[in-house]
Design a protein around this motif. Structure first.
Motif, PDB file in Angstrom:
ATOM      1  N   GLU A 145     -36.734  14.574  19.465  1.00 17.64           N
ATOM      2  CA  GLU A 145     -36.499  15.182  18.163  1.00 17.64           C
ATOM      3  C   GLU A 145     -37.313  14.474  17.077  1.00 17.64           C
ATOM      4  O   GLU A 145     -37.899  15.121  16.210  1.00 17.64           O
ATOM      5  N   SER A 146     -37.366  13.154  17.144  1.00 19.62           N
ATOM      6  CA  SER A 146     -38.144  12.392  16.163  1.00 19.62           C
ATOM      7  C   SER A 146     -39.626  12.721  16.261  1.00 19.62           C
ATOM      8  O   SER A 146     -40.306  12.875  15.242  1.00 19.62           O
ATOM      9  N   GLU A 147     -40.121  12.829  17.483  1.00 12.49           N
ATOM     10  CA  GLU A 147     -41.530  13.175  17.678  1.00 12.49           C
ATOM     11  C   GLU A 147     -41.822  14.587  17.184  1.00 12.49           C
ATOM     12  O   GLU A 147     -42.874  14.830  16.597  1.00 12.49           O
ATOM     13  N   ALA A 148     -40.901  15.510  17.402  1.00 16.02           N
ATOM     14  CA  ALA A 148     -41.089  16.881  16.926  1.00 16.02           C
ATOM     15  C   ALA A 148     -41.134  16.913  15.400  1.00 16.02           C
ATOM     16  O   ALA A 148     -41.967  17.613  14.813  1.00 16.02           O
ATOM     17  N   ILE A 149     -40.268  16.151  14.761  1.00 12.50           N
ATOM     18  CA  ILE A 149     -40.262  16.085  13.293  1.00 12.50           C
ATOM     19  C   ILE A 149     -41.582  15.512  12.791  1.00 12.50           C
ATOM     20  O   ILE A 149     -42.162  16.022  11.824  1.00 12.50           O
ATOM     21  N   ALA A 150     -42.072  14.477  13.451  1.00 14.47           N
ATOM     22  CA  ALA A 150     -43.346  13.866  13.046  1.00 14.47           C
ATOM     23  C   ALA A 150     -44.496  14.850  13.225  1.00 14.47           C
ATOM     24  O   ALA A 150     -45.384  14.941  12.364  1.00 14.47           O
ATOM     25  N   LYS A 160     -47.816  20.086   8.616  1.00 16.22           N
ATOM     26  CA  LYS A 160     -47.651  20.531   7.235  1.00 16.22           C
ATOM     27  C   LYS A 160     -48.612  19.788   6.313  1.00 16.22           C
ATOM     28  O   LYS A 160     -49.239  20.395   5.432  1.00 16.22           O
ATOM     29  N   THR A 161     -48.749  18.492   6.526  1.00 17.12           N
ATOM     30  CA  THR A 161     -49.677  17.701   5.719  1.00 17.12           C
ATOM     31  C   THR A 161     -51.098  18.214   5.886  1.00 17.12           C
ATOM     32  O   THR A 161     -51.839  18.342   4.906  1.00 17.12           O
ATOM     33  N   GLU A 182     -55.744  21.090   3.727  1.00 21.40           N
ATOM     34  CA  GLU A 182     -56.737  22.158   3.863  1.00 21.40           C
ATOM     35  C   GLU A 182     -56.671  23.116   2.671  1.00 21.40           C
ATOM     36  O   GLU A 182     -57.707  23.518   2.127  1.00 21.40           O
ATOM     37  N   MET A 183     -55.469  23.469   2.248  1.00 19.84           N
ATOM     38  CA  MET A 183     -55.315  24.356   1.092  1.00 19.84           C
ATOM     39  C   MET A 183     -55.882  23.701  -0.169  1.00 19.84           C
ATOM     40  O   MET A 183     -56.559  24.349  -0.967  1.00 19.84           O
TER      41      MET A 183
END
Length: 74
Positions: free
Chosen positions: A32-37, A43-44, A49-50
């Motif tokens: 779960e921690s790895e998925a959040i990271a 997202k970053t 890119e935006m």
């Protein structure tokens, strides 16, 4: 130690089950921690890119991009 081999086996199985449960719980927490990271990193990257696209468009339009303290450091 134990007089009854069956009770010793039962205790061993209970201890093994407890250890296995703890291991599975730790693995789930790590996953779960790895998925959040990974989500945070994705997202970053999207936001960066935006921002870069916006700055490039502003440069093409002839307007200077607004710089903040955080983008001035990068």
């Amino acid at each position: 130690m134990a007089r009854d081999p069956q009770s010793a086996r039962e205790r061993a199985e209970l201890n093994f089950g407890k250890t296995q449960t703890q291991s599975l719980a730790r693995n789930r927490i790590v996953e779960e921690s790895e998925a959040i990271a990974r989500e945070r990193d994705a997202k970053t990257a999207r936001l960066k890119e935006m921002r870069l696209q916006k700055e490039a468009e502003e440069m093409r339009a002839g307007t200077a991009p607004r710089t903040s303290k955080s983008t001035a450091k990068n």
